[in-house]
Write a protein that holds these residues in place. Structure first.
Motif, PDB file in Angstrom:
ATOM      1  N   PRO A  89     -11.025   0.268   3.501  1.00 29.80           N
ATOM      2  CA  PRO A  89      -9.724   0.316   4.001  1.00 29.80           C
ATOM      3  C   PRO A  89      -9.169   1.769   4.899  1.00 29.80           C
ATOM      4  CG  PRO A  89      -9.676  -0.717   1.938  1.00 29.80           C
ATOM      5  CD  PRO A  89     -11.023  -0.237   2.007  1.00 29.80           C
ATOM      6  N   LEU A  90      -8.610   1.698   5.704  1.00 30.89           N
ATOM      7  CA  LEU A  90      -8.341   3.125   6.415  1.00 30.89           C
ATOM      8  C   LEU A  90      -6.999   3.469   5.964  1.00 30.89           C
ATOM      9  CD1 LEU A  90      -9.333   1.768  10.138  1.00 30.89           C
ATOM     10  CD2 LEU A  90     -10.712   2.942   8.161  1.00 30.89           C
ATOM     11  N   PRO A  91      -7.039   4.922   5.749  1.00 33.01           N
ATOM     12  CA  PRO A  91      -5.838   5.386   5.286  1.00 33.01           C
ATOM     13  C   PRO A  91      -4.490   5.604   6.085  1.00 33.01           C
ATOM     14  CG  PRO A  91      -7.217   6.981   6.241  1.00 33.01           C
ATOM     15  CD  PRO A  91      -8.036   5.971   6.302  1.00 33.01           C
ATOM     16  N   ALA A  92      -4.405   5.280   7.381  1.00 38.98           N
ATOM     17  CA  ALA A  92      -3.404   5.402   8.050  1.00 38.98           C
ATOM     18  C   ALA A  92      -3.311   4.337   9.296  1.00 38.98           C
ATOM     19  CB  ALA A  92      -3.554   6.823   8.779  1.00 38.98           C
ATOM     20  N   VAL A  93      -4.235   3.459   9.282  1.00 40.70           N
ATOM     21  CA  VAL A  93      -3.977   2.356  10.387  1.00 40.70           C
ATOM     22  C   VAL A  93      -4.574   0.989   9.803  1.00 40.70           C
ATOM     23  CG1 VAL A  93      -6.195   3.138  11.262  1.00 40.70           C
ATOM     24  CG2 VAL A  93      -4.323   1.844  12.708  1.00 40.70           C
ATOM     25  N   PRO A  94      -3.867  -0.169  10.134  1.00 41.38           N
ATOM     26  CA  PRO A  94      -4.357  -1.202   9.570  1.00 41.38           C
ATOM     27  C   PRO A  94      -5.993  -1.333  10.295  1.00 41.38           C
ATOM     28  CG  PRO A  94      -2.133  -1.570  10.628  1.00 41.38           C
ATOM     29  CD  PRO A  94      -2.734  -0.087  10.722  1.00 41.38           C
ATOM     30  N   LEU A  95      -6.742  -2.261   9.469  1.00 41.01           N
ATOM     31  CA  LEU A  95      -8.046  -2.845   9.979  1.00 41.01           C
ATOM     32  C   LEU A  95      -8.044  -4.179   9.922  1.00 41.01           C
ATOM     33  CD1 LEU A  95     -11.065  -1.633  10.161  1.00 41.01           C
ATOM     34  CD2 LEU A  95     -11.264  -2.034   7.764  1.00 41.01           C
ATOM     35  N   LEU A 108     -13.234  -5.033   0.903  1.00 45.28           N
ATOM     36  CA  LEU A 108     -12.418  -5.206   1.849  1.00 45.28           C
ATOM     37  C   LEU A 108     -11.939  -6.665   1.807  1.00 45.28           C
ATOM     38  CD1 LEU A 108     -14.046  -3.624   4.979  1.00 45.28           C
ATOM     39  CD2 LEU A 108     -12.034  -2.929   3.831  1.00 45.28           C
ATOM     40  N   ARG A 109     -12.634  -7.654   1.174  1.00 45.76           N
ATOM     41  CA  ARG A 109     -12.371  -8.944   0.882  1.00 45.76           C
ATOM     42  C   ARG A 109     -11.128  -8.929  -0.030  1.00 45.76           C
ATOM     43  NH1 ARG A 109     -12.965 -13.383   3.737  1.00 45.76           N
ATOM     44  NH2 ARG A 109     -15.183 -13.211   4.086  1.00 45.76           N
ATOM     45  N   ARG A 110     -11.399  -7.992  -1.266  1.00 47.07           N
ATOM     46  CA  ARG A 110     -10.386  -8.332  -2.230  1.00 47.07           C
ATOM     47  C   ARG A 110      -8.986  -7.805  -1.564  1.00 47.07           C
ATOM     48  NH1 ARG A 110     -14.543  -6.384  -5.519  1.00 47.07           N
ATOM     49  NH2 ARG A 110     -13.885  -4.106  -5.298  1.00 47.07           N
ATOM     50  N   ALA A 111      -9.180  -6.528  -0.764  1.00 52.79           N
ATOM     51  CA  ALA A 111      -7.893  -5.859  -0.313  1.00 52.79           C
ATOM     52  C   ALA A 111      -7.378  -6.824   0.498  1.00 52.79           C
ATOM     53  CB  ALA A 111      -8.404  -4.881   0.525  1.00 52.79           C
ATOM     54  N   ARG A 117      -4.099  -2.342  -1.449  1.00 52.85           N
ATOM     55  CA  ARG A 117      -4.837  -1.981  -0.579  1.00 52.85           C
ATOM     56  C   ARG A 117      -4.833  -0.372  -0.552  1.00 52.85           C
ATOM     57  NH1 ARG A 117      -0.645  -4.743   1.729  1.00 52.85           N
ATOM     58  NH2 ARG A 117       1.040  -3.599   2.679  1.00 52.85           N
ATOM     59  N   ASP A 118      -5.858   0.386  -0.252  1.00 58.03           N
ATOM     60  CA  ASP A 118      -5.893   1.799  -0.110  1.00 58.03           C
ATOM     61  C   ASP A 118      -4.935   2.174   1.289  1.00 58.03           C
ATOM     62  OD1 ASP A 118      -7.057   2.010  -2.466  1.00 58.03           O
ATOM     63  OD2 ASP A 118      -9.081   1.804  -1.536  1.00 58.03           O
ATOM     64  N   GLY A 119      -5.228   1.439   2.143  1.00 60.84           N
ATOM     65  CA  GLY A 119      -4.641   1.657   3.267  1.00 60.84           C
ATOM     66  C   GLY A 119      -3.108   0.815   3.979  1.00 60.84           C
ATOM     67  N   PRO A 120      -2.976   0.858   5.049  1.00 62.36           N
ATOM     68  CA  PRO A 120      -1.716   0.054   5.304  1.00 62.36           C
ATOM     69  C   PRO A 120      -1.947  -1.410   5.400  1.00 62.36           C
ATOM     70  CG  PRO A 120      -2.127   1.709   7.095  1.00 62.36           C
ATOM     71  CD  PRO A 120      -3.280   1.901   6.131  1.00 62.36           C
ATOM     72  N   ALA A 121      -3.341  -1.910   5.727  1.00 63.23           N
ATOM     73  CA  ALA A 121      -3.489  -3.377   5.597  1.00 63.23           C
ATOM     74  C   ALA A 121      -5.078  -3.617   5.897  1.00 63.23           C
ATOM     75  CB  ALA A 121      -2.808  -4.062   6.698  1.00 63.23           C
TER      76      ALA A 121
END
Length: 217
Positions: A89-95, A108-111, A117-121
Protein backbone atom coordinates in the motif's frame (compact mmCIF):
# COMPACT_ATOMS: atom_id res chain seq x y z
CA UNK A 1 2.26 19.48 -35.75
CA UNK A 2 4.59 18.66 -32.86
CA UNK A 3 6.42 21.21 -30.77
CA UNK A 4 9.50 20.70 -28.64
CA UNK A 5 10.54 22.35 -25.39
CA UNK A 6 14.00 21.55 -24.09
CA UNK A 7 15.70 22.17 -20.78
CA UNK A 8 18.28 20.92 -18.31
CA UNK A 9 18.04 19.81 -14.70
CA UNK A 10 18.15 19.55 -11.82
CA UNK A 11 14.84 21.35 -11.25
CA UNK A 12 13.31 22.63 -8.06
CA UNK A 13 9.87 21.38 -6.97
CA UNK A 14 8.27 24.53 -8.41
CA UNK A 15 10.12 24.11 -11.70
CA UNK A 16 9.00 20.46 -11.90
CA UNK A 17 5.44 21.62 -11.34
CA UNK A 18 5.77 23.92 -14.33
CA UNK A 19 7.59 21.38 -16.50
CA UNK A 20 4.97 18.69 -15.89
CA UNK A 21 1.93 20.95 -15.92
CA UNK A 22 -0.92 19.27 -17.77
CA UNK A 23 -3.22 20.84 -20.34
CA UNK A 24 -6.98 20.46 -20.14
CA UNK A 25 -7.76 16.76 -20.30
CA UNK A 26 -10.90 14.96 -21.36
CA UNK A 27 -14.31 16.51 -20.91
CA UNK A 28 -14.66 14.97 -17.45
CA UNK A 29 -11.21 16.20 -16.36
CA UNK A 30 -9.50 12.81 -16.57
CA UNK A 31 -5.82 12.73 -17.51
CA UNK A 32 -3.90 9.46 -17.82
CA UNK A 33 -0.12 9.51 -17.59
CA UNK A 34 2.21 6.56 -17.94
CA UNK A 35 5.45 6.98 -16.03
CA UNK A 36 8.20 4.51 -16.92
CA UNK A 37 11.94 4.15 -17.35
CA UNK A 38 13.73 2.68 -20.37
CA UNK A 39 17.25 1.96 -21.59
CA UNK A 40 18.63 3.18 -24.91
CA UNK A 41 17.71 -0.17 -26.46
CA UNK A 42 14.13 0.08 -25.26
CA UNK A 43 14.29 -2.23 -22.26
CA UNK A 44 11.95 -1.56 -19.34
CA UNK A 45 14.10 -3.39 -16.79
CA UNK A 46 17.71 -4.06 -15.96
CA UNK A 47 19.51 -7.42 -16.36
CA UNK A 48 17.79 -8.71 -13.20
CA UNK A 49 14.37 -8.08 -14.74
CA UNK A 50 13.52 -5.20 -12.41
CA UNK A 51 12.97 -1.55 -13.30
CA UNK A 52 14.47 -0.61 -9.95
CA UNK A 53 17.91 -1.72 -11.12
CA UNK A 54 17.53 0.28 -14.32
CA UNK A 55 16.81 3.59 -12.61
CA UNK A 56 19.24 3.12 -9.71
CA UNK A 57 21.34 6.27 -9.30
CA UNK A 58 19.10 8.39 -11.54
CA UNK A 59 18.40 11.59 -9.62
CA UNK A 60 16.17 12.92 -12.38
CA UNK A 61 14.01 9.79 -12.61
CA UNK A 62 13.54 9.69 -8.84
CA UNK A 63 12.61 13.38 -8.73
CA UNK A 64 10.05 12.96 -11.50
CA UNK A 65 8.74 9.71 -9.98
CA UNK A 66 8.06 11.51 -6.69
CA UNK A 67 6.52 14.49 -8.48
CA UNK A 68 4.16 12.36 -10.57
CA UNK A 69 2.98 10.51 -7.48
CA UNK A 70 2.27 13.81 -5.73
CA UNK A 71 0.33 14.93 -8.82
CA UNK A 72 -1.72 11.75 -9.11
CA UNK A 73 -5.10 11.00 -7.57
CA UNK A 74 -4.43 7.29 -8.05
CA UNK A 75 -1.63 4.95 -9.16
CA UNK A 76 -2.53 1.99 -11.42
CA UNK A 77 -0.15 -0.98 -11.61
CA UNK A 78 -0.27 -4.45 -13.10
CA UNK A 79 -0.14 -7.36 -10.66
CA UNK A 80 3.06 -8.71 -12.25
CA UNK A 81 4.87 -5.46 -11.52
CA UNK A 82 3.44 -5.43 -8.00
CA UNK A 83 4.86 -8.91 -7.37
CA UNK A 84 8.23 -8.31 -9.05
CA UNK A 85 8.91 -4.87 -7.59
CA UNK A 86 7.53 -5.54 -4.10
CA UNK A 87 4.70 -3.02 -4.03
CA UNK A 88 2.72 -2.53 -0.85
CA UNK A 89 0.00 0.00 0.00
CA UNK A 90 1.28 3.47 -0.87
CA UNK A 91 1.66 6.04 1.91
CA UNK A 92 0.07 9.03 0.19
CA UNK A 93 -1.94 7.96 -2.87
CA UNK A 94 -4.51 5.22 -3.61
CA UNK A 95 -3.27 2.13 -5.44
CA UNK A 96 -5.26 0.16 -8.02
CA UNK A 97 -3.87 -3.28 -8.89
CA UNK A 98 -5.14 -4.87 -12.11
CA UNK A 99 -4.70 -8.60 -12.49
CA UNK A 100 -5.61 -10.98 -15.28
CA UNK A 101 -5.11 -14.03 -13.07
CA UNK A 102 -6.07 -12.65 -9.67
CA UNK A 103 -2.57 -13.41 -8.35
CA UNK A 104 -2.10 -10.45 -5.99
CA UNK A 105 0.18 -10.45 -2.92
CA UNK A 106 -1.73 -11.37 0.24
CA UNK A 107 -0.89 -8.09 1.96
CA UNK A 108 -2.55 -6.07 -0.80
CA UNK A 109 -5.47 -8.50 -1.11
CA UNK A 110 -6.15 -8.21 2.63
CA UNK A 111 -5.93 -4.41 2.48
CA UNK A 112 -8.39 -4.30 -0.42
CA UNK A 113 -10.87 -6.78 1.11
CA UNK A 114 -10.79 -5.69 4.74
CA UNK A 115 -10.64 -1.95 4.28
CA UNK A 116 -7.66 -1.74 6.67
CA UNK A 117 -4.65 -0.20 5.02
CA UNK A 118 -1.33 1.49 5.55
CA UNK A 119 -2.05 4.00 2.78
CA UNK A 120 -5.16 5.83 1.56
CA UNK A 121 -6.73 2.92 -0.34
CA UNK A 122 -6.05 -0.31 -2.20
CA UNK A 123 -8.37 -1.54 -4.96
CA UNK A 124 -7.88 -4.88 -6.76
CA UNK A 125 -9.55 -5.40 -10.15
CA UNK A 126 -9.55 -9.06 -11.21
CA UNK A 127 -9.92 -9.97 -14.87
CA UNK A 128 -10.79 -13.63 -14.11
CA UNK A 129 -8.49 -14.88 -16.87
CA UNK A 130 -8.88 -11.92 -19.21
CA UNK A 131 -7.13 -8.56 -19.53
CA UNK A 132 -8.77 -5.92 -17.36
CA UNK A 133 -10.32 -3.43 -19.76
CA UNK A 134 -8.92 0.11 -19.30
CA UNK A 135 -12.46 1.47 -19.57
CA UNK A 136 -13.45 -0.58 -16.54
CA UNK A 137 -10.49 0.82 -14.60
CA UNK A 138 -11.30 4.41 -15.56
CA UNK A 139 -14.95 3.94 -14.62
CA UNK A 140 -13.93 2.52 -11.24
CA UNK A 141 -11.50 5.33 -10.40
CA UNK A 142 -13.89 8.03 -11.67
CA UNK A 143 -16.62 6.67 -9.37
CA UNK A 144 -14.24 7.44 -6.49
CA UNK A 145 -13.47 10.93 -7.74
CA UNK A 146 -9.96 10.05 -8.94
CA UNK A 147 -9.26 11.85 -12.24
CA UNK A 148 -5.47 12.16 -12.39
CA UNK A 149 -4.36 8.62 -13.20
CA UNK A 150 -0.73 7.47 -13.15
CA UNK A 151 0.21 4.15 -14.78
CA UNK A 152 3.45 2.82 -13.31
CA UNK A 153 3.74 -0.40 -15.27
CA UNK A 154 4.53 -2.79 -16.35
CA UNK A 155 4.95 -2.98 -20.12
CA UNK A 156 2.07 -5.44 -20.57
CA UNK A 157 -0.31 -3.05 -18.83
CA UNK A 158 1.00 -0.14 -20.90
CA UNK A 159 0.50 -2.14 -24.10
CA UNK A 160 -3.11 -2.91 -23.21
CA UNK A 161 -3.84 0.74 -22.47
CA UNK A 162 -2.10 1.91 -25.66
CA UNK A 163 -4.18 -0.50 -27.75
CA UNK A 164 -7.30 0.94 -26.12
CA UNK A 165 -6.14 4.52 -26.83
CA UNK A 166 -6.48 5.20 -23.12
CA UNK A 167 -3.14 6.94 -22.38
CA UNK A 168 -2.99 10.72 -22.73
CA UNK A 169 0.71 11.15 -22.08
CA UNK A 170 3.89 9.13 -21.68
CA UNK A 171 6.52 10.37 -19.23
CA UNK A 172 9.61 8.27 -19.83
CA UNK A 173 13.12 8.47 -18.45
CA UNK A 174 15.63 7.31 -21.06
CA UNK A 175 18.79 6.08 -19.36
CA UNK A 176 22.10 6.14 -21.28
CA UNK A 177 22.68 2.40 -20.91
CA UNK A 178 22.29 -0.72 -23.06
CA UNK A 179 20.75 -3.78 -21.42
CA UNK A 180 20.48 -6.32 -24.23
CA UNK A 181 19.10 -9.79 -23.67
CA UNK A 182 15.46 -10.73 -24.00
CA UNK A 183 14.04 -8.73 -21.10
CA UNK A 184 10.80 -6.76 -21.29
CA UNK A 185 10.53 -3.91 -23.78
CA UNK A 186 8.92 -0.61 -22.85
CA UNK A 187 6.13 -1.50 -25.30
CA UNK A 188 5.72 -5.27 -25.85
CA UNK A 189 6.15 -6.60 -29.37
CA UNK A 190 2.61 -7.96 -29.19
CA UNK A 191 1.14 -4.46 -28.86
CA UNK A 192 -0.92 -3.58 -31.92
CA UNK A 193 -1.26 0.11 -32.79
CA UNK A 194 -3.16 1.34 -35.82
CA UNK A 195 -0.51 3.96 -36.52
CA UNK A 196 2.48 5.52 -34.75
CA UNK A 197 1.32 7.75 -31.92
CA UNK A 198 2.98 10.53 -30.00
CA UNK A 199 4.46 13.97 -30.45
CA UNK A 200 7.43 14.93 -28.30
CA UNK A 201 6.73 18.17 -26.50
CA UNK A 202 9.25 18.21 -23.64
CA UNK A 203 12.84 16.97 -23.44
CA UNK A 204 14.70 17.46 -20.17
CA UNK A 205 18.38 16.50 -19.80
CA UNK A 206 19.25 15.65 -16.20
CA UNK A 207 22.70 14.31 -15.27
CA UNK A 208 23.02 12.13 -18.36
CA UNK A 209 19.40 10.99 -18.54
CA UNK A 210 16.77 12.35 -20.92
CA UNK A 211 13.28 12.78 -19.51
CA UNK A 212 10.65 12.77 -22.24
CA UNK A 213 7.04 13.92 -22.17
CA UNK A 214 5.10 12.69 -25.17
CA UNK A 215 1.45 13.48 -25.83
CA UNK A 216 -0.26 10.32 -27.11
CA UNK A 217 -3.85 11.35 -27.71
Amino acid sequence: MSTCRTGTGPLTAAELEDWYAVPLGRADGTWVRAGLVTSLDGRAAGPDGLSGSLNRGSAGDHAVFDHLRRWADVVVVGAGTVRDEGYGPLPAVPLVVVSRSGDVPARLRRAAESGTRDGPAVVVLDGHGEDVDPGRVLTEVASRGWRRVLLEGGPQLLGTWLEADAVDELCATVRPVLVGGDGPLLVPRSTSLRAPVGSTTHLLAWEGDVLVRTRLR
